[in-house]
Scaffold this active site. Structure first.
Site, PDB file in Angstrom:
ATOM      1  N   ALA A 153       0.852  -1.297   0.028  1.00 54.24           N
ATOM      2  CA  ALA A 153       0.009   0.007   0.066  1.00 54.24           C
ATOM      3  C   ALA A 153       0.808   1.067   0.188  1.00 54.24           C
ATOM      4  CB  ALA A 153      -0.656   0.018   1.493  1.00 54.24           C
ATOM      5  N   GLY A 199       0.570  -5.212   0.537  1.00 50.54           N
ATOM      6  CA  GLY A 199      -0.665  -5.447  -0.355  1.00 50.54           C
ATOM      7  C   GLY A 199      -0.275  -5.674  -1.803  1.00 50.54           C
ATOM      8  N   GLU A 234      -0.581  -9.311  -1.243  1.00 45.92           N
ATOM      9  CA  GLU A 234      -1.891  -9.872  -1.160  1.00 45.92           C
ATOM     10  C   GLU A 234      -2.653  -9.892  -2.342  1.00 45.92           C
ATOM     11  OE1 GLU A 234      -2.009  -6.827   1.852  1.00 45.92           O
ATOM     12  OE2 GLU A 234      -3.458  -8.250   2.978  1.00 45.92           O
ATOM     13  N   GLU A 276       3.604  -5.590   7.018  1.00 40.55           N
ATOM     14  CA  GLU A 276       2.862  -4.547   7.848  1.00 40.55           C
ATOM     15  C   GLU A 276       3.113  -4.681   9.247  1.00 40.55           C
ATOM     16  OE1 GLU A 276       2.015  -6.794   5.273  1.00 40.55           O
ATOM     17  OE2 GLU A 276       0.364  -5.947   4.173  1.00 40.55           O
TER      18      GLU A 276
HETATM   19  N1  CAA Z   1       4.624   3.271   0.592  1.00 43.14           N
HETATM   20  C1  CAA Z   1       5.055   4.772  -0.020  1.00 43.14           C
HETATM   21  N2  CAA Z   1       6.178   4.936   0.021  1.00 43.14           N
HETATM   22  C2  CAA Z   1       7.097   3.933  -0.131  1.00 43.14           C
HETATM   23  C3  CAA Z   1       6.657   2.813   0.009  1.00 43.14           C
HETATM   24  C4  CAA Z   1       5.318   2.404   0.300  1.00 43.14           C
HETATM   25  N3  CAA Z   1       4.888   1.363   0.500  1.00 43.14           N
HETATM   26  N4  CAA Z   1       7.722   1.913   0.025  1.00 43.14           N
HETATM   27  C5  CAA Z   1       8.906   2.714  -0.247  1.00 43.14           C
HETATM   28  N5  CAA Z   1       8.401   3.856  -0.378  1.00 43.14           N
HETATM   29  C6  CAA Z   1       9.357   4.953  -0.639  1.00 43.14           C
HETATM   30  C7  CAA Z   1      10.531   5.591   0.264  1.00 43.14           C
HETATM   31  O1  CAA Z   1       9.785   6.235   1.461  1.00 43.14           O
HETATM   32  C8  CAA Z   1      11.375   5.959  -0.555  1.00 43.14           C
HETATM   33  O2  CAA Z   1      11.006   7.365  -0.931  1.00 43.14           O
HETATM   34  P1  CAA Z   1      12.087   8.511  -0.710  1.00 43.14           P
HETATM   35  O3  CAA Z   1      12.976   8.138  -1.798  1.00 43.14           O
HETATM   36  O4  CAA Z   1      11.349   9.727  -1.078  1.00 43.14           O
HETATM   37  O5  CAA Z   1      13.004   8.268   0.516  1.00 43.14           O
HETATM   38  C9  CAA Z   1      11.238   5.188  -1.859  1.00 43.14           C
HETATM   39  O6  CAA Z   1      10.003   4.720  -1.964  1.00 43.14           O
HETATM   40  C10 CAA Z   1      12.209   4.136  -2.207  1.00 43.14           C
HETATM   41  O7  CAA Z   1      12.203   3.210  -1.014  1.00 43.14           O
HETATM   42  P2  CAA Z   1      13.524   2.717  -0.279  1.00 43.14           P
HETATM   43  O8  CAA Z   1      14.608   3.798  -0.013  1.00 43.14           O
HETATM   44  O9  CAA Z   1      13.051   1.946   0.951  1.00 43.14           O
HETATM   45  O10 CAA Z   1      14.111   1.892  -1.308  1.00 43.14           O
HETATM   46  P3  CAA Z   1      14.632   0.138  -1.357  1.00 43.14           P
HETATM   47  O11 CAA Z   1      15.056  -0.150  -2.549  1.00 43.14           O
HETATM   48  O12 CAA Z   1      15.874   0.296  -0.234  1.00 43.14           O
HETATM   49  O13 CAA Z   1      13.408  -0.579  -0.616  1.00 43.14           O
HETATM   50  C11 CAA Z   1      11.431  -1.555  -0.422  1.00 43.14           C
HETATM   51  C12 CAA Z   1      12.512  -0.900  -1.235  1.00 43.14           C
HETATM   52  C13 CAA Z   1      12.014  -3.039  -0.013  1.00 43.14           C
HETATM   53  C14 CAA Z   1      10.145  -1.806  -1.114  1.00 43.14           C
HETATM   54  C15 CAA Z   1      11.420  -0.800   0.799  1.00 43.14           C
HETATM   55  O14 CAA Z   1      10.910   0.348   0.489  1.00 43.14           O
HETATM   56  C16 CAA Z   1       9.968  -1.292   1.733  1.00 43.14           C
HETATM   57  O15 CAA Z   1      10.394  -2.269   2.533  1.00 43.14           O
HETATM   58  N6  CAA Z   1       9.110  -0.520   1.577  1.00 43.14           N
HETATM   59  C17 CAA Z   1       7.833  -0.706   2.510  1.00 43.14           C
HETATM   60  C18 CAA Z   1       7.122  -2.344   2.093  1.00 43.14           C
HETATM   61  C19 CAA Z   1       5.934  -2.473   3.131  1.00 43.14           C
HETATM   62  O16 CAA Z   1       6.031  -2.006   4.208  1.00 43.14           O
HETATM   63  N7  CAA Z   1       4.860  -2.663   2.430  1.00 43.14           N
HETATM   64  C20 CAA Z   1       3.497  -2.865   3.161  1.00 43.14           C
HETATM   65  C21 CAA Z   1       2.699  -1.408   3.175  1.00 43.14           C
HETATM   66  S1  CAA Z   1       1.393  -1.695   4.066  1.00 43.14           S
HETATM   67  C22 CAA Z   1       0.172  -2.398   3.338  1.00 43.14           C
HETATM   68  O17 CAA Z   1       0.720  -2.744   2.328  1.00 43.14           O
HETATM   69  C23 CAA Z   1      -0.953  -2.665   3.766  1.00 43.14           C
HETATM   70  C24 CAA Z   1      -1.974  -3.228   3.282  1.00 43.14           C
HETATM   71  O18 CAA Z   1      -2.305  -4.608   3.809  1.00 43.14           O
HETATM   72  C25 CAA Z   1      -2.589  -3.040   2.054  1.00 43.14           C
END
Ligand code: CAA
Length: 696
Positions: free
Chosen positions: A62, A101, A104, A124
């Site tokens: 998400a 998500g 999912e 999450e």
């Molecule tokens: N939403 C919004 N922004 C996000 C994001 C997300 N899910 N994931 C990453 N970003 C943004 C970061 O803030 C970063 O922004 P900036 O460049 O402005 O700082 C940019 O994307 C790049 O992210 P990283 O620097 O972390 O890049 P990376 O290559 O080192 O890692 C990644 C990539 C493994 C995807 C890591 O970003 C990550 O773990 N993201 C979160 C994943 C997550 O937690 N997903 C679950 C979300 S909650 C959900 O999905 C609820 C549901 O049930 C529907």
């Protein structure tokens, strides 16, 4: 249709491509695009649909930045149901990270193929949430409740091979040929008339559940995630998947998800997610600053710190040379490094080949001339300015001109250290936290003359060794230790004024910290601060009007240095890290107060928390005012990753925002009135309190 999701035809196949850089998060326009594209796919004459992503990753979840706002249409669960209900096969083609998500969504596709380097998970829980798009109901049905509980409560992703073995991924395809592999897979499914797997309908694994797994997981979570709400809700959802029909389980998931999404804990953990990423950004650094290549590192000193620092580099394949003054010290230090690796191997987290490979990357020397090839040298010698200066002058003379010279100082002036070199632009502080091979935090201390290139290179290598880096400025103790000094002082004043050690520690532990301030001092070693105070000539050199508590000094004079000697503020039994109250120390405290004419009183736990937390917060506000930290969220990152503050509190500055800065400021002023020597309300705190502002 939105630009971020496109539907195209590739012969008889429909291809839905998500393109929402950087990580293809499910922002509202993406959810809308998916809904429209899958509706189009359902209506045309394609034989199957492939869901694939452009750029570096499959959908990584998400859009976390949207959780603070009302969720706009379409209802994502309806879109997912449409994908799962599709009459034609839907194949998810996964590269990069299919997270939250994203996974999912993939679980609603009938099949999943992935490249070998892909990772899949439901992280999450690390954001104080639970997988709210059916993940808690579908993953247990697909891989069984036990494996799902582990994945969902820890948030740890699986690699492609593990996901394949578990049944999350149906086929692994060539790294370079994801789309081709997915197309071939889809055609094969159609050609062989393979039935479509709708995960929601798989009930065998959940109906055969052993309820003992929930008891065991709750017990484990209570130990490893004390105080966190989200893991418990995750368990409740998986339990619902095993005991309720799918639709009712989904309703339970929704209800618990919404509760978490609106919780302070999740807001705090989301704050830390973005704060961690913001901390690596340096406001005045030109975007085109190129980091130097750091391919060979040297570490000075094979003590506990030096050895731990060296391990970080060996762990990621960077050769590291460790310099000592005597062969015996070198042998001892490298022996401890080997022991550390072997202990990890015994726990099954490394193979013996890994141990040898890592040890093979670490070499020892007694000769500065052997550092000539190093791209970066990290000095981890005794914390003494004269020694550091001598070492830096030598390094300046023996290393190549472009080599970065870093000091692992925890308090000293990096500019003064840099002044003895001919390359102050290449000098920087890298303050590792002990144990350096375990603790995630690295304070990166920027000197007055540190160049952007040096800073960018240090940030890049920090990321490479999997540390959380925060850039800070030069001052006594930098950010973390400068603040902890105020906190520690308040802890000792509380002892003088009426608390016993456990009465100082318990309220902070109950708030969620890994331990209270006095237990932390016992762990760190009381002699460390004692020697620093002796070095400063304290208490004799104390400026008039300053407050000083001698309790810790007196405990050290008894040879009690904390856990390492079995006694400190508390008593420790051999081989047991649990702190036990010690009547002799409690008596020492009471007598000390009597000797100093301090009338002891009953201090409520609420005041203990205020005194300790507001000491951190007020000093944090001074640090911001002086520009030592770039932003309040950087301070929060330092405290969560370096000082055992739980992510669910969001760090001291986030905590202050939750309390309300007017309340914090009012109490700081009251404390300052009672004890002007140790409380100086920060002007920034005053301004924010008066304007109704917040730190973050
Ligand atoms: N939403 C919004 N922004 C996000 C994001 C997300 N899910 N994931 C990453 N970003 C943004 C970061 O803030 C970063 O922004 P900036 O460049 O402005 O700082 C940019 O994307 C790049 O992210 P990283 O620097 O972390 O890049 P990376 O290559 O080192 O890692 C990644 C990539 C493994 C995807 C890591 O970003 C990550 O773990 N993201 C979160 C994943 C997550 O937690 N997903 C679950 C979300 S909650 C959900 O999905 C609820 C549901 O049930 C529907």
């Amino acid at each position: 249709m939105t630009d971020s999701v496109l539907y195209t035809r590739d012969g008889d196949l429909g291809i839905v491509t998500v393109n929402n850089p950087p990580v293809n998060a499910l922002s509202q326009h993406v959810r809308l695009g998916l809904s429209e594209c899958f509706a189009t796919a359902a209506a045309d004459d394609s034989i199957a649909t492939i869901l694939i992503c452009a750029g570096r990753t499959f959908i990584a979840g998400a859009d976390i930045s949207e959780f603070d706002k009302p969720m706009g249409p379409p209802d994502f669960l309806e879109t997912l149901a449409m994908i799962e209900d599709a009459a034609k096969p839907v194949v998810a083609a996964i590269h990069g990270t299919a997270l939250g998500g994203g996974l999912e969504t993939a679980l609603c596709c009938h099949f999943r193929v992935a490249v070998p380097s892909a990772r899949l998970g439901l992280p999450e829980v690390l954001l104080g949430l639970l997988p709210g798009a059916g993940g808690t109901q579908r993953l247990p049905r697909l891989i069984g409740p036990e494996a799902a509980l582990d994945a969902i409560t820890t948030g740890t992703p699986m690699n492609s091979a593990a996901a394949h073995a578990a049944g999350v991924v149906d086929a692994i395809v060539d790294e370079q040929g994801l789309l081709e592999g997915a197309k071939a897979f889809a055609r094969e499914v159609v050609a062989t008339g393979q039935p479509l797997t709708r995960v929601r309908d798989l009930n065998d694994k959940v109906s055969a559940v052993d309820p003992a797994i929930f008891v065991a997981t709750r017990k484990k979570v209570a130990q490893t995630k004390r105080g966190f709400e989200a893991p418990l809700s995750c368990i409740a959802c998986v339990e619902a998947a095993c005991t309720l029909p799918f639709d009712e389980g989904m309703a339970r998931e929704r209800e618990l998800f919404q509760g978490l999404r609106d919780s302070v804990q999740s807001a705090a953990q989301r704050h830390i997610f973005f704060a961690q990423r913001a901390a690596t950004k340096v406001d005045d650094m030109p975007a085109d600053t190129k980091p130097q290549r750091i391919e060979r590192v040297a570490v000075l000193g094979a003590g506990t710190m030096g050895g731990g620092i060296a391990m970080n580099f060996a762990n990621v394949g960077i050769p590291v040379i460790v310099l000592e003054t005597e062969q015996a010290l070198l042998d001892k230090g490298l022996g401890i490094v080997r022991d550390n690796y072997e202990r990890t191997a015994k726990k099954g987290r490394l193979s013996s080949a890994d141990v040898e490979q890592r040890m093979g990357l670490i070499t020892g020397t007694l000769d500065y001339a052997d550092l000539a090839d190093a791209d970066m040298v990290i000095e981890a010698v005794y914390e003494n300015m004269a020694i550091k200066k001598e070492v830096f002058a030598k390094l300046d003379a023996t290393t190549k001109a472009e080599c970065i010279l870093a000091s692992n100082t925890s308090t000293l002036d990096v500019d003064e250290i840099a002044s003895v070199t001919s390359r102050p632009d290449k000098v920087i502080g890298t303050h590792f936290f002990s144990p350096a091979n375990v603790m995630k935090l690295l304070e990166i201390v920027r000197g007055a003359k540190t160049s952007h290139e040096t800073l960018a290179s240090t940030l890049a290598v920090t990321r490479k060794i999997n540390k959380v880096g925060v850039v800070v400025g030069v001052c006594d103790g930098f950010v973390g230790n400068r603040m902890i000094h105020r906190y520690g002082s308040q802890a000792s004043y509380l002892l003088e004024e009426g608390c016993l050690p456990h009465e100082v520690d318990a309220p902070i532990y109950d708030l969620g910290f890994a331990m209270g301030p006095l237990t932390m001092s016992d762990l760190a070693g009381l002699d460390v601060g004692w020697r620093i105070r002796q070095g400063k000539g304290l208490p004799a050199s104390l400026p008039a009007g300053e407050r000083y508590c001698e309790i810790s000094d007196r405990i050290c004079e008894m040879g009690r240095f904390g856990q390492k000697t079995g006694d400190g503020f508390y008593h420790y039994e051999p081989g047991d890290r649990n702190a036990h109250r010690d009547p002799s120390i409690e008596q020492l405290i009471v007598e000390y107060a009597r000797e100093k004419g301090i009338e002891r009183r009953q201090i409520p736990a609420s005041e203990v928390i205020e005194r300790l937390m507001y000491a951190l917060i007020n000093e944090g506000a001074w640090i911001l005012e002086e520009g030592i930290a770039q932003r309040a969220s950087d301070i929060d990152v330092i405290y969560v990753f370096g000082y055992g503050v739980p992510a669910f509190l969001g760090g001291p500055m986030f905590y202050a925002d939750q309390v309300g800065l007017d309340t914090v400021y009012r109490r700081v002023c009251e404390f300052a009135e009672a004890d002007p020597a140790s409380w100086k309300p920060a002007p920034l705190l005053k301004r924010l309190a008066e304007s109704g502002g917040t730190f973050n």
